[in-house]
Design a protein around this motif. Structure first.
Motif, PDB file in Angstrom:
ATOM      1  N   CYS A   1     -20.989 -20.620  -1.611  1.00 43.03           N
ATOM      2  CA  CYS A   1     -20.283 -19.897  -0.547  1.00 43.03           C
ATOM      3  C   CYS A   1     -20.349 -18.379  -0.729  1.00 43.03           C
ATOM      4  N   TRP A   2     -20.985 -17.930  -1.761  1.00 44.21           N
ATOM      5  CA  TRP A   2     -21.095 -16.486  -1.973  1.00 44.21           C
ATOM      6  C   TRP A   2     -22.220 -15.878  -1.145  1.00 44.21           C
ATOM      7  N   SER A   3     -22.961 -16.722  -0.424  1.00 45.66           N
ATOM      8  CA  SER A   3     -23.910 -16.218   0.574  1.00 45.66           C
ATOM      9  C   SER A   3     -23.654 -16.976   1.868  1.00 45.66           C
ATOM     10  N   ASP A   4     -23.886 -16.357   2.984  1.00 49.94           N
ATOM     11  CA  ASP A   4     -23.662 -16.985   4.298  1.00 49.94           C
ATOM     12  C   ASP A   4     -22.253 -17.561   4.420  1.00 49.94           C
ATOM     13  N   ALA A   5     -21.266 -16.848   3.915  1.00 46.64           N
ATOM     14  CA  ALA A   5     -19.901 -17.371   3.886  1.00 46.64           C
ATOM     15  C   ALA A   5     -19.344 -17.643   5.274  1.00 46.64           C
ATOM     16  N   ASP A   6     -19.957 -17.067   6.304  1.00 46.52           N
ATOM     17  CA  ASP A   6     -19.457 -17.302   7.662  1.00 46.52           C
ATOM     18  C   ASP A   6     -19.448 -18.788   8.019  1.00 46.52           C
ATOM     19  N   ASP A   7     -20.399 -19.550   7.477  1.00 48.66           N
ATOM     20  CA  ASP A   7     -20.449 -20.981   7.778  1.00 48.66           C
ATOM     21  C   ASP A   7     -19.155 -21.684   7.367  1.00 48.66           C
ATOM     22  N   TRP A   8     -18.490 -21.205   6.349  1.00 51.12           N
ATOM     23  CA  TRP A   8     -17.291 -21.864   5.827  1.00 51.12           C
ATOM     24  C   TRP A   8     -16.106 -21.710   6.783  1.00 51.12           C
ATOM     25  N   PHE A   9     -16.212 -20.776   7.711  1.00 51.74           N
ATOM     26  CA  PHE A   9     -15.112 -20.532   8.651  1.00 51.74           C
ATOM     27  C   PHE A   9     -15.593 -20.539  10.094  1.00 51.74           C
ATOM     28  N   SER A  10     -16.761 -21.073  10.322  1.00 48.15           N
ATOM     29  CA  SER A  10     -17.359 -21.037  11.655  1.00 48.15           C
ATOM     30  C   SER A  10     -16.598 -21.926  12.641  1.00 48.15           C
ATOM     31  N   VAL A  11     -16.606 -21.536  13.901  1.00 55.35           N
ATOM     32  CA  VAL A  11     -16.061 -22.401  14.948  1.00 55.35           C
ATOM     33  C   VAL A  11     -17.070 -23.475  15.332  1.00 55.35           C
ATOM     34  N   ASN A  12     -18.296 -23.332  14.862  1.00 47.92           N
ATOM     35  CA  ASN A  12     -19.375 -24.276  15.153  1.00 47.92           C
ATOM     36  C   ASN A  12     -19.343 -25.422  14.136  1.00 47.92           C
ATOM     37  N   ALA A  13     -19.188 -26.651  14.617  1.00 49.41           N
ATOM     38  CA  ALA A  13     -19.075 -27.802  13.715  1.00 49.41           C
ATOM     39  C   ALA A  13     -20.316 -27.973  12.855  1.00 49.41           C
ATOM     40  N   ALA A  14     -21.497 -27.705  13.410  1.00 48.02           N
ATOM     41  CA  ALA A  14     -22.730 -27.865  12.625  1.00 48.02           C
ATOM     42  C   ALA A  14     -22.744 -26.893  11.440  1.00 48.02           C
ATOM     43  N   ASP A  15     -22.245 -25.688  11.667  1.00 51.23           N
ATOM     44  CA  ASP A  15     -22.161 -24.717  10.567  1.00 51.23           C
ATOM     45  C   ASP A  15     -21.212 -25.219   9.481  1.00 51.23           C
ATOM     46  N   ARG A  16     -20.073 -25.758   9.893  1.00 53.43           N
ATOM     47  CA  ARG A  16     -19.097 -26.236   8.910  1.00 53.43           C
ATOM     48  C   ARG A  16     -19.644 -27.443   8.144  1.00 53.43           C
ATOM     49  N   PHE A  17     -20.377 -28.304   8.829  1.00 55.98           N
ATOM     50  CA  PHE A  17     -20.986 -29.437   8.123  1.00 55.98           C
ATOM     51  C   PHE A  17     -22.008 -28.944   7.104  1.00 55.98           C
ATOM     52  N   GLU A  18     -22.733 -27.885   7.442  1.00 58.85           N
ATOM     53  CA  GLU A  18     -23.671 -27.298   6.481  1.00 58.85           C
ATOM     54  C   GLU A  18     -22.905 -26.749   5.274  1.00 58.85           C
ATOM     55  N   ALA A  19     -21.760 -26.137   5.515  1.00 59.32           N
ATOM     56  CA  ALA A  19     -20.941 -25.637   4.406  1.00 59.32           C
ATOM     57  C   ALA A  19     -20.479 -26.802   3.524  1.00 59.32           C
ATOM     58  N   VAL A  20     -20.050 -27.889   4.140  1.00 56.13           N
ATOM     59  CA  VAL A  20     -19.629 -29.070   3.371  1.00 56.13           C
ATOM     60  C   VAL A  20     -20.789 -29.565   2.509  1.00 56.13           C
ATOM     61  N   ARG A  21     -21.979 -29.610   3.097  1.00 59.87           N
ATOM     62  CA  ARG A  21     -23.157 -30.069   2.355  1.00 59.87           C
ATOM     63  C   ARG A  21     -23.424 -29.157   1.161  1.00 59.87           C
ATOM     64  N   ARG A  22     -23.330 -27.864   1.397  1.00 61.34           N
ATOM     65  CA  ARG A  22     -23.620 -26.922   0.307  1.00 61.34           C
ATOM     66  C   ARG A  22     -22.532 -26.946  -0.762  1.00 61.34           C
ATOM     67  N   CYS A  23     -21.302 -27.192  -0.385  1.00 62.26           N
ATOM     68  CA  CYS A  23     -20.235 -27.362  -1.389  1.00 62.26           C
ATOM     69  C   CYS A  23     -20.560 -28.528  -2.329  1.00 62.26           C
ATOM     70  N   GLY A  24     -21.287 -29.498  -1.836  1.00 63.06           N
ATOM     71  CA  GLY A  24     -21.610 -30.662  -2.656  1.00 63.06           C
ATOM     72  C   GLY A  24     -22.390 -30.326  -3.902  1.00 63.06           C
ATOM     73  N   ARG A  25     -23.021 -29.160  -3.909  1.00 64.39           N
ATOM     74  CA  ARG A  25     -23.788 -28.735  -5.094  1.00 64.39           C
ATOM     75  C   ARG A  25     -22.992 -27.767  -5.955  1.00 64.39           C
ATOM     76  N   CYS A  26     -21.740 -27.544  -5.625  1.00 63.68           N
ATOM     77  CA  CYS A  26     -20.953 -26.520  -6.321  1.00 63.68           C
ATOM     78  C   CYS A  26     -20.324 -27.095  -7.599  1.00 63.68           C
ATOM     79  N   PRO A  27     -20.485 -26.396  -8.708  1.00 64.27           N
ATOM     80  CA  PRO A  27     -19.942 -26.903  -9.977  1.00 64.27           C
ATOM     81  C   PRO A  27     -18.432 -26.782 -10.108  1.00 64.27           C
ATOM     82  N   VAL A  28     -17.781 -26.071  -9.193  1.00 60.61           N
ATOM     83  CA  VAL A  28     -16.318 -25.941  -9.283  1.00 60.61           C
ATOM     84  C   VAL A  28     -15.639 -26.553  -8.055  1.00 60.61           C
ATOM     85  N   ARG A  29     -16.288 -27.530  -7.467  1.00 61.38           N
ATOM     86  CA  ARG A  29     -15.780 -28.107  -6.216  1.00 61.38           C
ATOM     87  C   ARG A  29     -14.365 -28.660  -6.380  1.00 61.38           C
TER      88      ARG A  29
END
Ligand code: SF4
Length: 78
Positions: free
Chosen positions: A18-46
């Motif tokens: 989330c330290w890049s393209d952080a807008d996806d984490w708060f987007s009004v667009n559902a596809a953007d938020r789903f992409e953020a969820v997907r990318r969180c899946g690789r986060c070591p501090v989830r």
């Protein structure tokens, strides 16, 4: 603070999704938020991130791979 401690433990070269393209984490667009969820899946501090978000009472955004509000509003009281 468990989240800060977990991030520090990863060392100085850590870079969280989330330290890049952080807008996806708060987007009004559902596809953007789903992409953020997907990318969180690789986060070591989830887990720590999700716990901290719940403790803070976050109302919106993607935290720890979960979209907030985690339980959609029923619209009651509107
Ligand atoms: S789990 Fe938390 S810290 Fe990790 S990428 Fe997702 S929002 Fe960022």
């Amino acid at each position: 603070m468990a989240l800060a401690r977990a991030i520090r433990a990863l060392g100085p070269d850590v870079f969280l999704p989330c330290w890049s393209d952080a807008d996806d984490w708060f987007s009004v667009n559902a596809a953007d938020r789903f992409e953020a969820v997907r990318r969180c899946g690789r986060c070591p501090v989830r887990g720590e991130c999700l716990g901290a978000a719940v403790a803070r009472g976050e109302k919106y955004g993607v935290w720890g791979g979960v979209q907030f509000p985690a339980v959609p509003s029923t619209g009651a009281g509107r």
